[in-house]
Design a protein around this motif. Structure first.
Motif, PDB file in Angstrom:
ATOM      1  N   LEU A 176       0.834  -1.206   0.000  1.00  0.00           N
ATOM      2  CA  LEU A 176       0.000   0.000   0.000  1.00  0.00           C
ATOM      3  C   LEU A 176       0.868   1.256   0.000  1.00  0.00           C
ATOM      4  CD1 LEU A 176      -2.733  -1.007   2.621  1.00  0.00           C
ATOM      5  CD2 LEU A 176      -2.894  -1.128   0.128  1.00  0.00           C
ATOM      6  N   TYR A 177       1.964   1.223   0.776  1.00  0.00           N
ATOM      7  CA  TYR A 177       2.861   2.378   0.800  1.00  0.00           C
ATOM      8  C   TYR A 177       3.455   2.636  -0.585  1.00  0.00           C
ATOM      9  CZ  TYR A 177       2.861   1.466   5.894  1.00  0.00           C
ATOM     10  OH  TYR A 177       2.519   1.234   7.208  1.00  0.00           O
ATOM     11  N   GLU A 178       3.811   1.557  -1.272  1.00  0.00           N
ATOM     12  CA  GLU A 178       4.384   1.724  -2.609  1.00  0.00           C
ATOM     13  C   GLU A 178       3.360   2.299  -3.575  1.00  0.00           C
ATOM     14  OE1 GLU A 178       6.521  -1.579  -4.172  1.00  0.00           O
ATOM     15  OE2 GLU A 178       7.603  -1.972  -2.308  1.00  0.00           O
ATOM     16  N   MET A 179       2.108   1.851  -3.484  1.00  0.00           N
ATOM     17  CA  MET A 179       1.049   2.401  -4.332  1.00  0.00           C
ATOM     18  C   MET A 179       0.886   3.903  -4.103  1.00  0.00           C
ATOM     19  SD  MET A 179      -1.946  -0.455  -4.003  1.00  0.00           S
ATOM     20  CE  MET A 179      -1.717  -2.177  -4.470  1.00  0.00           C
ATOM     21  N   LEU A 180       0.902   4.303  -2.838  1.00  0.00           N
ATOM     22  CA  LEU A 180       0.755   5.721  -2.518  1.00  0.00           C
ATOM     23  C   LEU A 180       1.950   6.533  -3.009  1.00  0.00           C
ATOM     24  CD1 LEU A 180      -0.641   5.298   1.101  1.00  0.00           C
ATOM     25  CD2 LEU A 180      -1.914   6.193  -0.861  1.00  0.00           C
TER      26      LEU A 180
END
Length: 258
Positions: A176-180
């Motif tokens: 999720l952090y990478e997507m953001l």
């Protein structure tokens, strides 16, 4: 033989006498208490009085009752689950999480749609009843047997701005952090920890002994200014240690509460 001569209800007097014996070391951690019949004879009281006294000490967390085996002085000498709360990055730029991120999942994640409560709305700077994606995980540490409940909450507003989130609300937090980040957010995190008594479902899922509080850890992932997602970790507080890395980085942009 001991004669009870203290103020208060009789079972409270017996509980106080047993508590004193435990604290003085007469009954060591992990050792069994005398049988009901022995306690009745020692304090010259009835069986219901002894049972009420044991129940009071159990509620205090001083003793554990093992069905078919009796009452035992509670021991805190078991293995401690150490949880690092670091967020790191690999040389390739991928996020790396420590602590419970490496624990085993006991079942498939549960995803659902929900709404912000007063508590989560406060954390995410939303209005109560604003729509959220939710994902729950039940985790276990193979080394200690400790269990943890992990929840991710993604506001619809965040998912609309980063469509990949809506397609994979059950993705691991690092993903999720990478997507953001790929969507242009420069991330930072704010985390709070509080202790409270468990709800019935938490006590069952975490297999907590009597009178054991939970640590409720809330991590908010923020962009430049605004909160983006919320993670909640719940774990028994009796044998858990949280570790944080403190740096002298520049102070992040201040968040304003609605």
């Amino acid at each position: 033989m001991s004669e009870i001569q203290r103020p208060g209800a009789l079972y409270q007097q017996v509980a106080a006498a047993i508590r004193e014996a435990i604290l003085k070391g007469e009954y060591e951690p992990g050792a069994p208490l005398p049988s009901e019949a022995q306690l009745m004879a020692r304090y010259q009281v009835s069986r219901p009085t002894v049972r009420n006294a044991v129940a009071a000490l159990r509620a205090e967390g001083l003793i554990d009752v093992r069905h078919g085996k009796g009452s035992f002085v509670r021991s805190d000498s078991g293995p401690v689950a150490g949880i690092s709360r670091y967020v790191g990055k690999t040389p390739a730029g991928h996020f790396t999480l420590y602590g419970v991120a490496a624990w085993q999942q006991t079942e498939e994640p549960s995803t659902y749609r929900t709404h912000a409560t007063e508590a989560t709305a406060h954390e995410l700077e939303l209005k109560v009843e604003d729509a959220l994606f939710g994902c729950d995980r039940l985790l276990v540490d193979p080394a200690t047997g400790a269990r943890a409940m992990h929840r991710t909450l993604i506001p619809f507003a965040t998912a609309e701005a980063v469509p990949a989130l809506a397609d994979a609300p059950d993705a691991e937090p690092a993903t999720l952090y990478e997507m953001l980040t790929k969507a242009g957010h420069k991330l930072w995190w704010s985390e709070t920890v509080r202790a409270r008594m468990p709800l019935p479902d938490e006590r069952t899922a975490l297999r907590l002994p009597d009178a054991t509080p939970v640590l409720h850890v809330s991590r908010v992932t923020c962009g430049t200014d605004d909160p983006l997602i919320l993670e909640e970790l719940r774990i028994g507080a009796d044998r858990t240690e949280l570790t944080y890395r403190i740096t002298a980085d520049k102070e992040p942009a201040r968040r304003t509460r609605a």
